[in-house]
Scaffold this motif. Sequence first.
Motif, PDB file in Angstrom:
ATOM      1  N   GLY A  92      -5.527  12.726   4.232  1.00  0.00           N
ATOM      2  CA  GLY A  92      -6.096  11.532   3.636  1.00  0.00           C
ATOM      3  C   GLY A  92      -5.649  10.289   4.376  1.00  0.00           C
ATOM      4  O   GLY A  92      -4.630  10.287   5.071  1.00  0.00           O
ATOM      5  N   ILE A  93      -6.419   9.223   4.215  1.00  0.00           N
ATOM      6  CA  ILE A  93      -6.095   7.939   4.823  1.00  0.00           C
ATOM      7  C   ILE A  93      -6.325   6.843   3.791  1.00  0.00           C
ATOM      8  O   ILE A  93      -7.331   6.860   3.075  1.00  0.00           O
ATOM      9  N   VAL A  94      -5.368   5.935   3.683  1.00  0.00           N
ATOM     10  CA  VAL A  94      -5.514   4.839   2.728  1.00  0.00           C
ATOM     11  C   VAL A  94      -6.625   3.911   3.187  1.00  0.00           C
ATOM     12  O   VAL A  94      -6.946   3.836   4.375  1.00  0.00           O
ATOM     13  N   GLY A  95      -7.212   3.211   2.248  1.00  0.00           N
ATOM     14  CA  GLY A  95      -8.241   2.244   2.603  1.00  0.00           C
ATOM     15  C   GLY A  95      -9.063   1.839   1.403  1.00  0.00           C
ATOM     16  O   GLY A  95      -8.974   2.424   0.332  1.00  0.00           O
ATOM     17  N   ASN A  96      -9.869   0.838   1.630  1.00  0.00           N
ATOM     18  CA  ASN A  96     -10.727   0.278   0.601  1.00  0.00           C
ATOM     19  C   ASN A  96     -11.854   1.260   0.278  1.00  0.00           C
ATOM     20  O   ASN A  96     -12.592   1.664   1.175  1.00  0.00           O
ATOM     21  N   PRO A  97     -12.023   1.623  -0.989  1.00  0.00           N
ATOM     22  CA  PRO A  97     -13.070   2.579  -1.343  1.00  0.00           C
ATOM     23  C   PRO A  97     -14.483   2.016  -1.203  1.00  0.00           C
ATOM     24  O   PRO A  97     -15.451   2.765  -1.241  1.00  0.00           O
ATOM     25  N   ARG A  98     -14.631   0.715  -1.011  1.00  0.00           N
ATOM     26  CA  ARG A  98     -15.945   0.102  -0.946  1.00  0.00           C
ATOM     27  C   ARG A  98     -16.553   0.080   0.455  1.00  0.00           C
ATOM     28  O   ARG A  98     -17.663  -0.400   0.637  1.00  0.00           O
ATOM     29  N   SER A  99     -15.836   0.598   1.461  1.00  0.00           N
ATOM     30  CA  SER A  99     -16.395   0.608   2.806  1.00  0.00           C
ATOM     31  C   SER A  99     -15.995   1.881   3.531  1.00  0.00           C
ATOM     32  O   SER A  99     -14.976   2.494   3.212  1.00  0.00           O
ATOM     33  N   GLU A 100     -16.836   2.277   4.491  1.00  0.00           N
ATOM     34  CA  GLU A 100     -16.508   3.461   5.288  1.00  0.00           C
ATOM     35  C   GLU A 100     -15.300   3.139   6.156  1.00  0.00           C
ATOM     36  O   GLU A 100     -15.227   2.074   6.762  1.00  0.00           O
ATOM     37  N   GLY A 101     -14.380   4.054   6.215  1.00  0.00           N
ATOM     38  CA  GLY A 101     -13.171   3.845   6.993  1.00  0.00           C
ATOM     39  C   GLY A 101     -13.428   3.884   8.486  1.00  0.00           C
ATOM     40  O   GLY A 101     -14.350   4.561   8.948  1.00  0.00           O
ATOM     41  N   PRO A 102     -12.618   3.176   9.257  1.00  0.00           N
ATOM     42  CA  PRO A 102     -12.772   3.174  10.710  1.00  0.00           C
ATOM     43  C   PRO A 102     -12.480   4.527  11.341  1.00  0.00           C
ATOM     44  O   PRO A 102     -12.840   4.771  12.485  1.00  0.00           O
ATOM     45  N   HIS A 103     -11.883   5.409  10.572  1.00  0.00           N
ATOM     46  CA  HIS A 103     -11.575   6.741  11.100  1.00  0.00           C
ATOM     47  C   HIS A 103     -12.836   7.552  11.388  1.00  0.00           C
ATOM     48  O   HIS A 103     -12.850   8.385  12.284  1.00  0.00           O
ATOM     49  N   VAL A 104     -13.907   7.294  10.649  1.00  0.00           N
ATOM     50  CA  VAL A 104     -15.140   8.057  10.833  1.00  0.00           C
ATOM     51  C   VAL A 104     -15.701   7.802  12.232  1.00  0.00           C
ATOM     52  O   VAL A 104     -15.975   8.744  12.991  1.00  0.00           O
ATOM     53  N   ALA A 105     -15.846   6.540  12.612  1.00  0.00           N
ATOM     54  CA  ALA A 105     -16.349   6.209  13.953  1.00  0.00           C
ATOM     55  C   ALA A 105     -15.388   6.692  15.030  1.00  0.00           C
ATOM     56  O   ALA A 105     -15.822   7.212  16.071  1.00  0.00           O
ATOM     57  N   ALA A 106     -14.082   6.563  14.785  1.00  0.00           N
ATOM     58  CA  ALA A 106     -13.092   6.994  15.773  1.00  0.00           C
ATOM     59  C   ALA A 106     -13.193   8.501  16.013  1.00  0.00           C
ATOM     60  O   ALA A 106     -13.122   8.954  17.167  1.00  0.00           O
ATOM     61  N   LEU A 107     -13.358   9.282  14.948  1.00  0.00           N
ATOM     62  CA  LEU A 107     -13.474  10.732  15.103  1.00  0.00           C
ATOM     63  C   LEU A 107     -14.800  11.124  15.752  1.00  0.00           C
ATOM     64  O   LEU A 107     -14.846  12.045  16.575  1.00  0.00           O
ATOM     65  N   ARG A 108     -15.862  10.429  15.410  1.00  0.00           N
ATOM     66  CA  ARG A 108     -17.159  10.709  16.048  1.00  0.00           C
ATOM     67  C   ARG A 108     -17.084  10.443  17.549  1.00  0.00           C
ATOM     68  O   ARG A 108     -17.622  11.208  18.349  1.00  0.00           O
ATOM     69  N   GLU A 109     -16.438   9.346  17.928  1.00  0.00           N
ATOM     70  CA  GLU A 109     -16.279   9.022  19.355  1.00  0.00           C
ATOM     71  C   GLU A 109     -15.522  10.111  20.104  1.00  0.00           C
ATOM     72  O   GLU A 109     -15.750  10.331  21.295  1.00  0.00           O
TER      73      GLU A 109
END
Length: 157
Positions: A92-109
Amino acid sequence: MGDVRKLVVVFASPVSAALQRFAVDLGFHSVLVEPDPTLLNGTPREHGDTYVADLAAAEIDEHTDVVLSDHHRPEIGAVLQEALAAKSRWIGIVGNPRSEGPHVAALRELGVPEEEIARVHRPIGLNIGSRTGPEIAVAVLAGLIADRNGKPGGFEF
């Protein structure tokens, strides 16, 4: 390892300090992974947590829960990719539930498949409206305890 789970907290932060402080008393073996040694403040705390520089040294296995305590660090993609490859039990990664986390784009890259990206939980912790490091730590650990005990916990936001 029985009922004892390892909690690997990645990145030194107020949230990680509270997670480690509480985790030991709640039956977790606690390890802090901090790739930047300049962010480590002194020696391990008296509650017995361990400090290492990378996930390989944390010895992740199927009994390990991994929590990234900072979603602003540039290393999140590489760290999460390594945690996914290590077959940790829960990530898990902490973050605001109202926005997609930056981890998604980082993992896709990095070319991580969508089904692996979906293994990364965000937001994490029970929905108690937590704001401070200790409140976030209590919410995260309560969720992990519920999971450990086979209870739903209340992760819905």
